[in-house]
Motif scaffolding. Structure first.
Motif, PDB file in Angstrom:
ATOM      1  N   ASP A 184       0.831  -1.208   0.000  1.00  0.00           N
ATOM      2  CA  ASP A 184       0.000   0.000   0.000  1.00  0.00           C
ATOM      3  C   ASP A 184       0.867   1.260   0.000  1.00  0.00           C
ATOM      4  O   ASP A 184       0.554   2.237  -0.677  1.00  0.00           O
ATOM      5  N   PHE A 185       1.952   1.236   0.772  1.00  0.00           N
ATOM      6  CA  PHE A 185       2.881   2.369   0.772  1.00  0.00           C
ATOM      7  C   PHE A 185       3.492   2.555  -0.615  1.00  0.00           C
ATOM      8  O   PHE A 185       3.566   3.672  -1.131  1.00  0.00           O
ATOM      9  N   GLU A 186       3.918   1.461  -1.224  1.00  0.00           N
ATOM     10  CA  GLU A 186       4.515   1.559  -2.553  1.00  0.00           C
ATOM     11  C   GLU A 186       3.531   2.126  -3.570  1.00  0.00           C
ATOM     12  O   GLU A 186       3.911   2.938  -4.416  1.00  0.00           O
ATOM     13  N   ASP A 187       2.271   1.750  -3.460  1.00  0.00           N
ATOM     14  CA  ASP A 187       1.242   2.285  -4.354  1.00  0.00           C
ATOM     15  C   ASP A 187       1.054   3.780  -4.138  1.00  0.00           C
ATOM     16  O   ASP A 187       0.942   4.551  -5.095  1.00  0.00           O
ATOM     17  N   MET A 188       1.011   4.201  -2.872  1.00  0.00           N
ATOM     18  CA  MET A 188       0.847   5.620  -2.573  1.00  0.00           C
ATOM     19  C   MET A 188       2.049   6.412  -3.089  1.00  0.00           C
ATOM     20  O   MET A 188       1.902   7.468  -3.694  1.00  0.00           O
ATOM     21  N   LEU A 189       3.223   5.880  -2.859  1.00  0.00           N
ATOM     22  CA  LEU A 189       4.436   6.539  -3.315  1.00  0.00           C
ATOM     23  C   LEU A 189       4.445   6.675  -4.840  1.00  0.00           C
ATOM     24  O   LEU A 189       4.776   7.741  -5.378  1.00  0.00           O
ATOM     25  N   ALA A 190       4.034   5.638  -5.525  1.00  0.00           N
ATOM     26  CA  ALA A 190       4.003   5.670  -6.994  1.00  0.00           C
ATOM     27  C   ALA A 190       3.081   6.770  -7.516  1.00  0.00           C
ATOM     28  O   ALA A 190       3.324   7.331  -8.591  1.00  0.00           O
ATOM     29  N   ALA A 191       2.053   7.100  -6.760  1.00  0.00           N
ATOM     30  CA  ALA A 191       1.126   8.157  -7.178  1.00  0.00           C
ATOM     31  C   ALA A 191       1.790   9.533  -7.153  1.00  0.00           C
ATOM     32  O   ALA A 191       1.378  10.431  -7.887  1.00  0.00           O
ATOM     33  N   TYR A 192       2.808   9.704  -6.323  1.00  0.00           N
ATOM     34  CA  TYR A 192       3.467  11.004  -6.195  1.00  0.00           C
ATOM     35  C   TYR A 192       4.761  11.114  -6.990  1.00  0.00           C
ATOM     36  O   TYR A 192       5.179  12.211  -7.349  1.00  0.00           O
ATOM     37  N   VAL A 193       5.421   9.996  -7.225  1.00  0.00           N
ATOM     38  CA  VAL A 193       6.653  10.031  -8.014  1.00  0.00           C
ATOM     39  C   VAL A 193       6.283  10.403  -9.448  1.00  0.00           C
ATOM     40  O   VAL A 193       5.400   9.803 -10.042  1.00  0.00           O
ATOM     41  N   GLY A 194       6.951  11.425  -9.948  1.00  0.00           N
ATOM     42  CA  GLY A 194       6.659  11.891 -11.297  1.00  0.00           C
ATOM     43  C   GLY A 194       5.551  12.925 -11.346  1.00  0.00           C
ATOM     44  O   GLY A 194       5.235  13.444 -12.412  1.00  0.00           O
ATOM     45  N   SER A 195       4.955  13.236 -10.195  1.00  0.00           N
ATOM     46  CA  SER A 195       3.921  14.266 -10.143  1.00  0.00           C
ATOM     47  C   SER A 195       4.593  15.638 -10.087  1.00  0.00           C
ATOM     48  O   SER A 195       5.815  15.753 -10.191  1.00  0.00           O
ATOM     49  N   ASP A 196       3.824  16.670  -9.849  1.00  0.00           N
ATOM     50  CA  ASP A 196       4.400  18.010  -9.757  1.00  0.00           C
ATOM     51  C   ASP A 196       4.971  18.318  -8.374  1.00  0.00           C
ATOM     52  O   ASP A 196       5.453  19.418  -8.135  1.00  0.00           O
ATOM     53  N   ALA A 197       4.950  17.363  -7.472  1.00  0.00           N
ATOM     54  CA  ALA A 197       5.572  17.556  -6.159  1.00  0.00           C
ATOM     55  C   ALA A 197       7.086  17.654  -6.330  1.00  0.00           C
ATOM     56  O   ALA A 197       7.687  16.845  -7.032  1.00  0.00           O
ATOM     57  N   GLU A 198       7.684  18.645  -5.695  1.00  0.00           N
ATOM     58  CA  GLU A 198       9.136  18.796  -5.770  1.00  0.00           C
ATOM     59  C   GLU A 198       9.847  17.923  -4.745  1.00  0.00           C
ATOM     60  O   GLU A 198      10.949  17.455  -4.978  1.00  0.00           O
ATOM     61  N   THR A 199       9.189  17.721  -3.598  1.00  0.00           N
ATOM     62  CA  THR A 199       9.780  16.952  -2.509  1.00  0.00           C
ATOM     63  C   THR A 199       8.789  15.913  -2.012  1.00  0.00           C
ATOM     64  O   THR A 199       7.614  16.219  -1.814  1.00  0.00           O
ATOM     65  N   ILE A 200       9.283  14.697  -1.822  1.00  0.00           N
ATOM     66  CA  ILE A 200       8.499  13.638  -1.202  1.00  0.00           C
ATOM     67  C   ILE A 200       9.188  13.317   0.121  1.00  0.00           C
ATOM     68  O   ILE A 200      10.364  12.940   0.144  1.00  0.00           O
ATOM     69  N   ARG A 201       8.454  13.506   1.196  1.00  0.00           N
ATOM     70  CA  ARG A 201       8.976  13.279   2.543  1.00  0.00           C
ATOM     71  C   ARG A 201       8.247  12.077   3.130  1.00  0.00           C
ATOM     72  O   ARG A 201       7.015  12.021   3.094  1.00  0.00           O
ATOM     73  N   VAL A 202       8.993  11.121   3.655  1.00  0.00           N
ATOM     74  CA  VAL A 202       8.395   9.948   4.290  1.00  0.00           C
ATOM     75  C   VAL A 202       8.690  10.030   5.786  1.00  0.00           C
ATOM     76  O   VAL A 202       9.844   9.988   6.206  1.00  0.00           O
ATOM     77  N   ASP A 203       7.642  10.177   6.564  1.00  0.00           N
ATOM     78  CA  ASP A 203       7.731  10.341   8.010  1.00  0.00           C
ATOM     79  C   ASP A 203       7.551   8.975   8.674  1.00  0.00           C
ATOM     80  O   ASP A 203       6.487   8.360   8.567  1.00  0.00           O
ATOM     81  N   LEU A 204       8.586   8.524   9.365  1.00  0.00           N
ATOM     82  CA  LEU A 204       8.562   7.203  10.008  1.00  0.00           C
ATOM     83  C   LEU A 204       8.282   7.282  11.507  1.00  0.00           C
ATOM     84  O   LEU A 204       8.502   6.303  12.223  1.00  0.00           O
ATOM     85  N   THR A 205       7.763   8.409  11.990  1.00  0.00           N
ATOM     86  CA  THR A 205       7.516   8.577  13.423  1.00  0.00           C
ATOM     87  C   THR A 205       6.774   7.399  14.032  1.00  0.00           C
ATOM     88  O   THR A 205       7.120   6.917  15.105  1.00  0.00           O
ATOM     89  N   GLY A 206       5.747   6.905  13.359  1.00  0.00           N
ATOM     90  CA  GLY A 206       4.911   5.847  13.917  1.00  0.00           C
ATOM     91  C   GLY A 206       5.308   4.440  13.532  1.00  0.00           C
ATOM     92  O   GLY A 206       4.591   3.493  13.826  1.00  0.00           O
ATOM     93  N   VAL A 207       6.451   4.281  12.874  1.00  0.00           N
ATOM     94  CA  VAL A 207       6.887   2.944  12.462  1.00  0.00           C
ATOM     95  C   VAL A 207       7.635   2.285  13.619  1.00  0.00           C
ATOM     96  O   VAL A 207       8.591   2.844  14.152  1.00  0.00           O
ATOM     97  N   VAL A 208       7.185   1.096  13.999  1.00  0.00           N
ATOM     98  CA  VAL A 208       7.786   0.393  15.134  1.00  0.00           C
ATOM     99  C   VAL A 208       8.693  -0.762  14.718  1.00  0.00           C
ATOM    100  O   VAL A 208       9.453  -1.283  15.527  1.00  0.00           O
TER     101      VAL A 208
END
Length: 103
Positions: free
Chosen positions: A29-53
């Motif tokens: 699911d993360f990979e799918d979400m990421l794929a939606a933003y890669v190549g988009s008009d977003a200049e920066t993609i930030r992945v926040d791992l605060t809640g990853v255990v």
């Protein structure tokens, strides 16, 4: 704990926030979400791992592939806020400085 992901956009930056276990069963699911933003008009993609255990090789691989793909599209990709065992594993495998942009 199942991995959940959410995203929000602030100007040219997209932040994807992960919570739970970033492991093989749930990383798709993360990979799918990421794929939606890669190549988009977003200049920066930030992945926040605060809640990853927990993170395994599938989670680390997804982060590395995400960075490579974003950079191929001229986007900045940065991972933030890893702590505990997740940060230790990213440091032990030698990818934390690469993913966080902190050499």
């Amino acid at each position: 704990m199942a991995l959940t992901s959410s995203s929000h956009r602030d100007g040219a930056t997209v932040t994807i926030t992960l919570r739970g276990d970033a492991d093989f069963p749930g990383i798709g699911d993360f990979e799918d979400m990421l794929a939606a933003y890669v190549g988009s008009d977003a200049e920066t993609i930030r992945v926040d791992l605060t809640g990853v255990v927990f993170i395994d090789s599938a989670g680390i691989s997804a982060l590395l592939k995400g960075r490579r793909s974003a950079e191929d599209h001229g986007q900045t990709f940065v991972v933030t806020d890893a702590s505990g065992i997740v940060r230790e594993l990213l440091e032990m495998t030698g990818v934390w400085s690469h993913l966080s942009g902190r050499a």
